[in-house]
Design a protein around this motif. Structure first.
Motif, short mmCIF file in Angstrom:
data_model
loop_
_atom_site.label_atom_id
_atom_site.label_comp_id
_atom_site.label_asym_id
_atom_site.label_seq_id
_atom_site.Cartn_x
_atom_site.Cartn_y
_atom_site.Cartn_z
N MET A 90 0.83 -1.20 0.00
CA MET A 90 0.00 0.00 0.00
C MET A 90 0.87 1.26 0.00
O MET A 90 0.57 2.24 -0.68
CB MET A 90 -0.94 0.01 1.20
N GLY A 91 1.97 1.23 0.75
CA GLY A 91 2.90 2.36 0.73
C GLY A 91 3.52 2.57 -0.63
O GLY A 91 3.69 3.71 -1.08
N ARG A 92 3.85 1.48 -1.34
CA ARG A 92 4.39 1.61 -2.70
C ARG A 92 3.36 2.22 -3.63
O ARG A 92 3.71 3.05 -4.48
CB ARG A 92 4.83 0.25 -3.22
N ILE A 93 2.11 1.82 -3.50
CA ILE A 93 1.06 2.38 -4.37
C ILE A 93 0.93 3.87 -4.10
O ILE A 93 0.83 4.68 -5.04
CB ILE A 93 -0.28 1.64 -4.15
N VAL A 94 0.95 4.28 -2.85
CA VAL A 94 0.84 5.70 -2.51
C VAL A 94 2.04 6.46 -3.07
O VAL A 94 1.88 7.56 -3.63
CB VAL A 94 0.69 5.89 -0.99
N ASP A 95 3.23 5.90 -2.95
CA ASP A 95 4.42 6.57 -3.49
C ASP A 95 4.35 6.69 -5.02
O ASP A 95 4.73 7.72 -5.59
CB ASP A 95 5.69 5.82 -3.09
N LEU A 96 3.85 5.66 -5.69
CA LEU A 96 3.70 5.73 -7.16
C LEU A 96 2.68 6.78 -7.56
O LEU A 96 2.87 7.52 -8.54
CB LEU A 96 3.29 4.36 -7.71
N MET A 97 1.59 6.87 -6.81
CA MET A 97 0.58 7.89 -7.12
C MET A 97 1.12 9.29 -6.86
O MET A 97 0.79 10.23 -7.57
CB MET A 97 -0.69 7.63 -6.30
N ASP A 98 1.97 9.45 -5.85
CA ASP A 98 2.54 10.74 -5.52
C ASP A 98 3.57 11.18 -6.54
O ASP A 98 3.69 12.37 -6.84
CB ASP A 98 3.17 10.68 -4.13
N SER A 99 4.33 10.25 -7.11
CA SER A 99 5.40 10.61 -8.05
C SER A 99 4.90 10.87 -9.45
O SER A 99 5.57 11.53 -10.23
CB SER A 99 6.46 9.51 -8.07
N SER A 100 3.74 10.37 -9.83
CA SER A 100 3.23 10.62 -11.19
C SER A 100 2.58 12.00 -11.27
O SER A 100 1.95 12.46 -10.32
CB SER A 100 2.22 9.53 -11.57
N PRO A 101 2.74 12.69 -12.43
CA PRO A 101 2.13 14.00 -12.56
C PRO A 101 0.62 13.90 -12.68
O PRO A 101 0.09 12.93 -13.25
CB PRO A 101 2.74 14.56 -13.84
#
Length: 106
Positions: A90-101
């Motif tokens: 879940m943390g990885r998904i949140v980080d991926l969503m945060d890094s994408s424009p």
């Protein structure tokens, strides 16, 4: 003061049941199954006298439930590892969503 209907023949306190007889029998059978897993009146020692040392007494008393304890401990460890994995993912998904424009529009 003892209230009527709180004690059943198996010895477990239950509230009076107001639903159908089939569901009540399923509950009674479930309690009977778990009550009969370990016989509390079984002979624990082959000797005629009880041991006076604490170590042998606890080993002999713990012997009937040791398998259930170790299986439960193993299952809890597996579930804890799965939960840690889910939190990490879940943390990885949140980080991926945060890094994408952010995308605006079609």
């Amino acid at each position: 003061m003892r209230q009527k209907g709180l004690m059943r023949p198996g010895g477990i306190l239950t509230r009076p049941l107001s639903y159908s007889g089939g569901e009540r029998m399923a509950q009674v059978n479930m309690f009977r199954f778990f009550e009969n897993l370990v016989d509390p009146l079984r002979r624990l020692h082959r000797t005629r006298h009880a041991t006076k040392a604490a170590g042998p007494f606890f080993r002999a008393t713990w012997a009937p439930v040791s398998t259930v304890f170790w299986v439960t401990a193993y299952c809890r460890l597996v579930v804890a590892a799965i939960e840690i994995g889910l939190i990490y993912y879940m943390g990885r998904i949140v980080d991926l969503m945060d890094s994408s424009p952010p995308r605006c529009g079609p």
